[in-house]
Structures are given as structure tokens and as C-alpha cells.
Motif scaffolding. Structure first.
Motif, PDB file in Angstrom:
ATOM      1  N   GLU A 278       0.943  -1.124   0.002  1.00  0.00           N
ATOM      2  CA  GLU A 278      -0.061   0.192   0.198  1.00  0.00           C
ATOM      3  C   GLU A 278       1.009   1.454   0.035  1.00  0.00           C
ATOM      4  O   GLU A 278       2.173   1.116   0.575  1.00  0.00           O
ATOM      5  CB  GLU A 278      -0.783  -0.039   1.250  1.00  0.00           C
ATOM      6  N   ASP A 279       0.531   2.112  -0.649  1.00  0.00           N
ATOM      7  CA  ASP A 279       1.262   3.602  -0.703  1.00  0.00           C
ATOM      8  C   ASP A 279       2.605   3.271  -1.263  1.00  0.00           C
ATOM      9  O   ASP A 279       3.688   3.808  -0.712  1.00  0.00           O
ATOM     10  CB  ASP A 279       1.372   4.301   0.778  1.00  0.00           C
ATOM     11  N   CYS A 280       2.925   2.358  -2.178  1.00  0.00           N
ATOM     12  CA  CYS A 280       4.090   2.104  -2.943  1.00  0.00           C
ATOM     13  C   CYS A 280       5.117   1.347  -1.974  1.00  0.00           C
ATOM     14  O   CYS A 280       6.325   1.503  -2.005  1.00  0.00           O
ATOM     15  CB  CYS A 280       4.528   3.255  -3.669  1.00  0.00           C
ATOM     16  N   ALA A 281       4.581   0.690  -0.971  1.00  0.00           N
ATOM     17  CA  ALA A 281       5.476  -0.289   0.137  1.00  0.00           C
ATOM     18  C   ALA A 281       4.820  -1.315   0.687  1.00  0.00           C
ATOM     19  O   ALA A 281       3.587  -1.239   0.681  1.00  0.00           O
ATOM     20  CB  ALA A 281       5.894   1.007   1.220  1.00  0.00           C
ATOM     21  N   GLN A 282       5.637  -2.196   1.198  1.00  0.00           N
ATOM     22  CA  GLN A 282       4.951  -3.507   1.675  1.00  0.00           C
ATOM     23  C   GLN A 282       4.182  -2.931   3.086  1.00  0.00           C
ATOM     24  O   GLN A 282       4.726  -1.830   3.723  1.00  0.00           O
ATOM     25  CB  GLN A 282       6.054  -4.449   2.101  1.00  0.00           C
ATOM     26  N   ALA A 283       3.007  -3.358   3.115  1.00  0.00           N
ATOM     27  CA  ALA A 283       2.039  -2.947   4.347  1.00  0.00           C
ATOM     28  C   ALA A 283       2.666  -3.775   5.533  1.00  0.00           C
ATOM     29  O   ALA A 283       3.227  -4.851   5.659  1.00  0.00           O
ATOM     30  CB  ALA A 283       0.829  -3.444   4.246  1.00  0.00           C
ATOM     31  N   GLU A 284       2.389  -3.099   6.754  1.00  0.00           N
ATOM     32  CA  GLU A 284       2.727  -3.562   8.192  1.00  0.00           C
ATOM     33  C   GLU A 284       1.525  -4.693   8.466  1.00  0.00           C
ATOM     34  O   GLU A 284       0.391  -4.237   8.254  1.00  0.00           O
ATOM     35  CB  GLU A 284       2.852  -2.528   9.000  1.00  0.00           C
ATOM     36  N   PRO A 285       1.928  -5.419   9.339  1.00  0.00           N
ATOM     37  CA  PRO A 285       0.853  -6.248   9.635  1.00  0.00           C
ATOM     38  C   PRO A 285       0.014  -5.503  11.079  1.00  0.00           C
ATOM     39  O   PRO A 285       0.553  -4.803  11.682  1.00  0.00           O
ATOM     40  CB  PRO A 285       1.460  -7.606  10.405  1.00  0.00           C
TER      41      PRO A 285
END
Length: 318
Positions: A278-285
């Protein structure tokens, strides 16, 4: 594929054009589903501008032709070619026809089409609940049908457009089609969007030896697209208040397409697979929904869930 000359930082406000700047896709072929409106149009525009030949896979080919003509008028002289083909993800025969007609390698497949929050419970002709059928099963059948074309591309990328809405529900394997539980537009949407992520997890494991990467993404809270045509704003506001889910800041369509284009073409994510961005980066859990405006639920990346969904999906589309 060339690497941009200068390092760049991408984020929530990044546009698809900024992501694709400096990337050369000449000689590549791409399919973007749902490319007659919204972020699908912007995704197709960015890939074609970088030189890819892009097929707009759409239900309404007349609308697709109008979009293609509009895009061609604004693309650079060395842009890739645009084509339009019919694809109705609720109609398995059109998926098969699309697959059967495809010849040669496929480098990029973007599963962008979808429906959201259908107000009433409906089923496709083969008996599947419509949101699950369109958002997941149709794309599953398409990707599986095109696997050999993807494998022939030597480094193909599959992009599955999911949503923050996956936090509304895991995949309820014992009642996918709402035969026993009361229908709810948002849990239905939620399980379909979770399925989009689990598909990427499953494809990443199964297709790695073919050099295929598969990732899912949340495009953002996009204003003014047809996806929300079934949504009553008041009901959505009440739902958000009831479940405590906050919406992220709104994006325009150029920003909304950025993460799709990143996963489809950017060298910055080469080799990454089975993830959610999301937002051009891997999402945090995130471990509970609460007031989350971002993040990935653990059940959506769970390998056992992905395996179970893959097996059921194969049975459904056989």
C-alpha cells in the motif's frame, strides 16, 4: 527493463507517471482488467507510455475502445500499442475465450476489475456469490488460464488489486456463497478482497519456478471512480463508525494507480513475491481491525488459507 537513473522515494502521494518514469517496457505485453474506468485507465496509460503493448480487458468493448482512443491521443510517439478485448469476470465463457485467443508471452497481468458492496445477494449463473465470483474467481480463472503465457515471458509479474476492505472479513470457507449466514455487502466485499491477497500468496509459491512473481495491493481511498457506484455514502459512514474502521486520506486516480504500476513494472520491487503493498511500500501487519487505516491482516497472508483457497478455486472454475 532499465533502472531509473536517480533514486526516488515513493509514497502515498506518488503518481503512476512518477513510478514509471525512467522504466523501459518496450517489447513487453500487458493485460489490465477493468481498464475502461478509474485506476485501470491510469494503469494502462502508464504501462503504455513506458512502451508496453497493453490489452484493455473490459466488459464493454465500446467503452474500452473510447478509452483506448483517448489514451492514444495523449501518449508519446514511442508508446506501446493498445488493444481492447472482451472480458466479463462473472461469465466464465468470456474468460475462456480471452485465454484461448491469447497468443505468445504475457509479461504483466494486472487484475484490476472489481465490484464493491453490492446491496443485494446475487449469484452468478454457476452459483457463486457475485462479489467473490467477480473479484476473485474470475481473476483466478484468467491467471491460471494464462499461466503458460506468463511462464513464457521469463520474469512475468501478476498484480492483484485488493483493498483495505480485506479487514472486514477473512475468507469464510464454510459459507462462501452466503447460503447459511445473512448476506452483508461489506463482509462479502471483505472476503473477496482477502481472497485477492491469498491468490497472490498461492501463486507466488506455485509459480516461482516459472519466474513469475505475484503480489497484491491496496490502491487507496480513491475519489470519483465507478467502483463505489453501489455504495450509499450514509450507510458507509454508519458502517465505519460501527466497526471503528477509519478511511485513509483520499487519493486521485493517478495516485491510486501508482502501487499497481510499481508492482507491475518498477525495478525497485524485482523479485519480491507473495506480498501485500500500500502507498508503494510493503504493508505492516495489524492484529485487530480497530481504527486501522492501513496494514495487512495475518489471515490474508496465511499459507494454509492460501492453499485451501487455491484448491477450492480450482474446483469451482474447473
Amino acid at each position: 527493463m532499465s533502472v531509473p537513473q536517480t533514486p526516488r522515494t515513493f509514497g502515498a502521494s506518488t503518481t503512476a507517471a512518477e513510478v514509471i518514469d525512467g522504466v523501459d517496457l518496450h517489447g513487453r505485453r500487458a493485460v489490465v482488467t477493468g481498464a475502461s474506468s478509474g485506476i485501470g485507465v491510469e494503469t494502462a496509460r502508464a504501462l503504455a507510455a513506458a512502451g508496453a503493448d497493453v490489452t484493455l480487458a473490459v466488459r464493454d468493448t465500446a467503452a474500452g475502445a473510447r478509452v483506448a482512443a483517448g489514451l492514444e491521443a495523449g501518449l508519446p510517439a514511442d508508446a506501446g500499442k493498445l488493444a481492447v478485448a472482451r472480458l466479463d469476470l462473472a461469465d466464465r465463457s468470456t474468460v475462456k475465450a480471452f485465454v484461448d485467443a491469447w497468443m505468445g508471452p504475457l509479461h504483466i497481468l494486472v487484475g484490476n476489475a472489481g465490484v464493491m458492496a453490492l446491496p443485494e445477494l446475487t449469484h452468478t449463473p454457476d452459483g457463486r456469490e457475485t462479489q467473490f465470483a467477480v473479484n476473485h474467481l474470475g481473476h483466478f480463472a484468467l491467471a491460471v488460464g494464462l499461466r503458460q503465457a506468463l511462464a513464457a515471458a521469463d520474469g512475468a509479474r501478476v498484480v492483484s488489486v485488493s483493498s483495505l476492505g480485506h479487514l472486514f472479513s477473512p475468507v469464510v470457507f464454510d459459507d462462501l456463497d452466503y447460503r447459511f449466514r445473512p448476506y452483508d455487502p461489506w463482509t462479502s466485499y471483505g472476503q473477496a478482497k482477502t481472497a485477492n491477497i491469498l491468490f497472490a500468496v498461492g501463486a507466488a509459491e506455485r509459480w516461482a519456478d516459472d519466474g513469475i512473481t505475484a503480489n497484491a495491493l491496496m490502491p487507496g481511498n480513491i475519489g470519483g471512480t465507478s467502483l463505489a457506484r453501489h455504495v450509499d455514502p450514509q450507510q458507509l459512514a454508519e458502517l465505519i463508525d460501527t466497526v471503528g474502521l477509519a478511511l485513509p486520506p483520499q487519493k486521485n486516480v493517478a495516485q491510486g494507480a501508482a502501487t499497481s504500476v510499481l508492482l507491475a513494472a518498477s525495478p525497485t520491487v524485482a523479485g519480491i513475491t507473495g506480498r501485500y503493498f500500500e502507498d508503494c511500500a510493503q504493508a505492516e501487519p495489524v492484529t485487530e481491525r480497530g481504527t486501522a487505516v492501513a496494514g495487512i491482516a495475518p489471515y490474508a497472508l496465511d499459507q494454509e488459507n492460501a492453499t485451501r483457497l487455491w484448491a477450492m478455486s480450482e474446483e469451482f472454475v474447473r
